[in-house]
Scaffold this motif. Structure first.
Motif, short mmCIF file in Angstrom:
data_model
loop_
_atom_site.label_atom_id
_atom_site.label_comp_id
_atom_site.label_asym_id
_atom_site.label_seq_id
_atom_site.Cartn_x
_atom_site.Cartn_y
_atom_site.Cartn_z
N LYS A 150 -35.08 15.69 8.47
CA LYS A 150 -33.93 15.47 9.34
C LYS A 150 -34.29 14.58 10.53
N THR A 151 -35.48 14.78 11.07
CA THR A 151 -35.91 13.94 12.19
C THR A 151 -36.02 12.48 11.78
N LEU A 152 -36.63 12.22 10.63
CA LEU A 152 -36.75 10.84 10.17
C LEU A 152 -35.39 10.26 9.78
N GLU A 153 -34.52 11.10 9.19
CA GLU A 153 -33.18 10.63 8.85
C GLU A 153 -32.43 10.19 10.10
N GLY A 154 -32.51 10.99 11.17
CA GLY A 154 -31.83 10.62 12.41
C GLY A 154 -32.36 9.34 12.99
N MET A 155 -33.67 9.13 12.94
CA MET A 155 -34.25 7.89 13.47
C MET A 155 -33.77 6.68 12.68
N PHE A 156 -33.75 6.80 11.35
CA PHE A 156 -33.32 5.66 10.54
C PHE A 156 -31.82 5.39 10.71
N ARG A 157 -31.02 6.43 10.90
CA ARG A 157 -29.60 6.19 11.11
C ARG A 157 -29.36 5.48 12.44
N LYS A 158 -30.15 5.81 13.44
CA LYS A 158 -30.01 5.10 14.72
C LYS A 158 -30.49 3.65 14.61
N LEU A 159 -31.59 3.43 13.92
CA LEU A 159 -32.07 2.06 13.72
C LEU A 159 -31.08 1.27 12.88
N ASN A 160 -30.37 1.94 12.00
CA ASN A 160 -29.36 1.28 11.18
C ASN A 160 -28.21 0.73 12.02
N ASN A 161 -28.00 1.31 13.22
CA ASN A 161 -26.90 0.87 14.09
C ASN A 161 -27.23 -0.37 14.91
#
Length: 619
Positions: A337-348
Motif C-alpha cells: 500500500k505504501t508503494l502503491e500510494g507513492m506511485f499514484r502520486k508520481l503518476n499525477n
C-alpha cells in the motif's frame, strides 16, 4: 575607494591584515567548524515540506491486498532461482507475460579492469528482465520505474515477489497516465548501468549489451526496492548517488509522508528519528545522522541502484525493508500500500520534479539543511586559504617593510634578495603532476607485470601499486628548483606556497559545488595544515601534520569514524583491510560507473599536497 587609492592608508591596511592574519585564520576555522556542527541543531534546520502541488496530499485510498500473493511469488522465485543457479530468466519472462506486461530481456557483459575479490568476479555476464505496463489513459511519453536487484543467495527474493504482486494489481487499474516499468536487474549496479545505457542509447562505461528491444516513455522517477524478510519492522531510505548526487527532496518527502500515513517506522542512515529535540542526546543523534550522510556522499559511491538513475536526471531513491525492531511488524500488504500510494502520486506529475531542493543535508527525515545554510561552513574554511595567500602576496610585494624602504607598489628601494623567476616553479609543478598521472595510470596498466614478478593477485597488485606510488611521491627530487637563479631564497618558497594555496582553494571550491561533503572533508583536514606549513620552524612536527592530513590518511580516518557512528567499532587491522578494500572499490567505481573521486584525488589533490610537501623541504 579613498582608502585603497591613498598609498599611506593602503599601507596601513596592509600592515593591519598582516598583523591580524593568524588570528583571523584561527577565527575563520573555528567559525566554519562550529557552523557545520550547528547544522544538526534542530532550530537551524528547516522543517521538510512538499513543494510539488501534484504530490501535496496523501488522501488517496490505497487498496493493495495482494500480500499473500507477493509471498507466494517470492517462494516461487526463490525455488526457480536455486534451481537455475542464478536469476531465473525464463520463469520471470513467463510470469510477467501472464500478468499482461510487455516483456523484454537484455543480455550484457563486462570485463572488469581487475578482479573484484570482494564479490569474486572478473568477467561478468548477466541478463536483465523487464516488463512494461502501458498507460491506458495516455500515450507512451512518460514512465516510472520500479526496480529490484536480483542478489545472490536468498537475498531480495521478497522484493521480487512484491514487485510481481504490484504489477498484477496495477494491471487492473485504469487511472495510470504514465507507463510503469518493472525491472529485475542482475549483478546489482552493473546490471542497472547496462540497462540505463541501453535505454538511453549511450555507452559511457564500455559495457557490452544486446541493446533495448522495448522502451516506454521518458523516465520521470524511479524507486529501487530491497526486501529480505516476509515481514519488516522499518523502512530505510538511501538517497546518496554517484558522485554525491541527490534526488529531488520532494521524492524523499513523499516517502516520509506515506510512511507516516501507514504508521510505518522509517529511518535514514539506519537511525530512527527522536521525538524530542531540545536535549543533548537528541542533538548528538542528529549530528550522527548528518555525519553518516556526509561520509557516504563524500565517498562518491552510489548507496543503491537508484544512484545511477540520477546521472540521467531521473529522480530516484532506494527503499530497504529492515527486520530489526522486534516490537513492530508490518506485512507485505502494508508495504505494498505504501508503494502503491507513492506511485499514484508520481503518476499525477505534470512535469519533472524540480520545485524542491537538489542540494541538501538530512539530520533527520523531518528536517533538512539547504545549500544556502551549509555552504557558509565551507566558505569560512576556504577563507583561510585566501587570507594566507593575501598575506604572502603582501610580503612578496614588500608591504611588510618600513615605508622608507618600500612603497607597497612593488618598487623596492634597496633589494638584498634576487627576485626569483616564475621558471623556478615549473620543475616542482611538473614533478608533482607527473606523480599524479602515474598514480592514475600505472596501477591498472602495470598489474600484469606486477603479478608476473611478485606473488600477488591482480587486485592486490593494483592496490599495492597505488600505495607504492603514493608513498614514493614523498621522495621525488623536488629540489630541482635550486639550479635556477634566486630560487633558493625565501621569495621562492613563498611564491610556491602562494600558488599552492590558490590552487587548493580553486579545486576545493569546484568539487564542493558538485559534492559538498567531499570538499568539506578535504577542507577541514588539509586547509589548517596548508596554511601553517613553511620551511622554517619545527620541520618534524610540520611533516607529521602534513602526513596526517594527506588524502589517504583522511580516508583511513573516515573509515574508523564511519564504524564508530554506526556503532560497529573495528580494530586497527580491520581498519587497514577496509582501507585497502576502499582503494580497490574507488578504482572500480571510477572505471565501471564513472566516479570522479579517484581521478580528482590523483590529478588535483595529491599533486597539490606534494607542492605543500615541497614547500616544507624548500632549501
Amino acid at each position: 575607494m579613498g582608502l585603497l587609492s591613498d598609498p599611506y592608508r593602503r599601507r596601513a591596511l596592509s600592515r593591519l591584515l598582516l598583523r591580524l592574519n593568524t588570528p583571523l585564520c584561527i577565527i575563520s576555522f573555528l567559525v566554519g567548524l562550529g557552523w557545520f556542527l550547528g547544522l544538526a541543531f534542530h532550530p537551524f534546520a528547516l522543517r521538510a515540506y512538499m513543494s510539488e502541488n501534484a504530490m501535496g496530499s496523501t488522501m488517496v485510498e490505497e487498496q493493495f491486498v495482494f500480500g499473500e500473493r507477493a509471498l507466494s511469488y517470492a517462494r516461487e522465485f526463490a525455488g526457480h532461482k536455486k534451481k537455475a543457479g542464478g536469476m531465473p530468466v525464463a520463469w520471470l519472462e513467463k510470469t510477467m507475460w501472464n500478468l499482461g506486461l510487455e516483456v523484454y530481456k537484455q543480455s550484457f557483459s563486462r570485463t572488469l579492469p581487475f578482479p573484484d575479490e570482494l564479490r569474486e568476479r572478473y568477467m561478468v555476464k548477466g541478463t536483465n528482465v523487464y516488463g512494461i505496463l502501458r498507460a491506458p489513459r495516455a500515450a507512451s511519453t512518460e514512465s516510472l520505474v520500479l526496480s529490484v536487484p536480483c542478489s545472490e543467495g536468498q537475498q531480495n527474493n521478497q522484493a521480487v515477489g512484491l514487485m510481481l504482486a504490484l504489477a498484477s494489481y496495477f494491471r487492473g487499474q485504469i487511472y495510470w497516465a504514465k507507463d510503469i516499468i518493472f525491472l529485475v536487474n542482475e549483478h546489482d549496479l552493473l546490471g542497472m548501468e547496462a540497462w540505463l545505457e541501453a535505454y538511453h542509447d549511450v555507452n559511457m562505461t564500455a559495457i557490452q549489451s544486446s541493446g533495448m528491444l522495448g522502451r516506454a516513455g521518458a523516465i520521470q522517477a524511479a524507486i529501487s526496492l530491497e526486501l529480505n524478510s516476509d515481514v519488516i519492522t522499518s523502512f530505510d531510505v538511501a538517497v546518496e548517488g554517484l558522485n554525491g548526487q541527490l534526488p529531488n527532496l520532494d521524492l524523499v518527502n513523499l516517502f516520509y509522508a506515506f510512511c507516516q500515513k501507514s504508521n510505518l517506522l522509517c529511518t535514514i542512515q539506519g537511525k530512527l528519528q527522536r521525538s524530542e529535540w531540545d536535549s543533548l542526546p537528541a542533538y548528538l543523534h542528529s549530528l550522527q545522522t548528518l555525519l553518516l550522510m556526509v561520509l557516504k556522499q563524500g565517498s562518491g559511491r552510489p548507496q543503491g541502484d537508484h544512484g545511477l538513475f540520477l546521472r540521467y536526471h531521473i529522480e530516484a531513491i532506494t527503499v530497504r525493508g529492515i527486520n530489526s525492531f522486534r516490537q513492530y511488524k508490518y506485512d507485505m500488504s502494508i508495504v505494498g500500500k505504501t508503494l502503491e500510494g507513492m506511485f499514484r502520486k508520481l503518476n499525477n506529475l505534470l512535469e519533472r520534479l524540480h520545485q524542491s531542493y537538489f542540494f541538501y543535508l538530512l539530520p533527520s527525515l523531518s528536517r533538512f539543511v539547504s545549500i544556502g545554510v551549509y555552504m557558509p561552513a565551507f566558505g569560512f574554511l576556504i577563507l583561510i586559504l585566501v587570507l594566507k595567500a593575501l598575506d604572502l602576496w603582501m610580503k612578496l610585494s614588500g608591504c611588510d617593510v618600513e615605508p622608507a624602504d618600500q612603497s607597497c607598489d612593488g618598487d623596492t628601494v634597496a633589494t638584498e634578495e634576487p627576485r626569483p623567476s616564475l621558471l623556478a616553479l615549473v620543475p616542482p609543478l611538473l614533478i608533482c603532476h607527473t606523480a599524479g598521472l602515474a598514480l592514475y595510470f600505472v596501477p591498472i596498466l602495470g598489474q600484469h607485470m606486477a603479478t608476473h614478478h611478485f606473488p600477488v593477485s591482480e587486485s592486490e597488485a593494483v592496490v599495492l601499486t597505488v600505495i607504492a606510488i603514493y608513498v614514493a611521491g614523498l621522495a621525488l627530487p623536488h629540489n630541482t628548483h635550486r639550479v635556477l637563479t634566486g630560487a633558493g631564497s625565501d621569495r621562492g618558497w613563498m611564491m610556491l606556497k602562494l600558488l599552492s594555496l590558490l590552487y587548493l582553494a580553486m579545486q576545493l571550491g569546484c568539487i564542493a559545488l558538485i559534492n559538498f561533503s567531499l570538499g568539506f572533508l578535504l577542507a577541514v583536514t588539509i586547509v589548517p595544515v596548508a596554511a601553517v606549513v613553511q620551511p622554517t620552524g619545527p620541520k618534524s612536527l610540520q611533516a607529521m601534520l602534513l602526513v596526517l592530513v594527506t588524502p589517504a590518511a583522511t580516508l583511513l580516518f573516515c573509515i574508523f569514524l564511519y564504524h564508530e557512528l554506526i556503532e560497529y567499532p573495528i580494530t586497527a587491522l580491520e581498519g587497514w583491510q577496509r582501507f585497502l578494500q576502499a582503494i580497490a572499490e574507488g578504482l572500480l567505481d571510477h572505471h565501471l560507473y564513472g566516479s570522479i573521486v579517484f581521478p580528482f584525488v590523483a590529478f588535483f589533490v595529491y599533486p597539490c599536497w606534494l607542492l605543500l610537501w615541497n614547500v616544507l623541504f624548500w632549501k
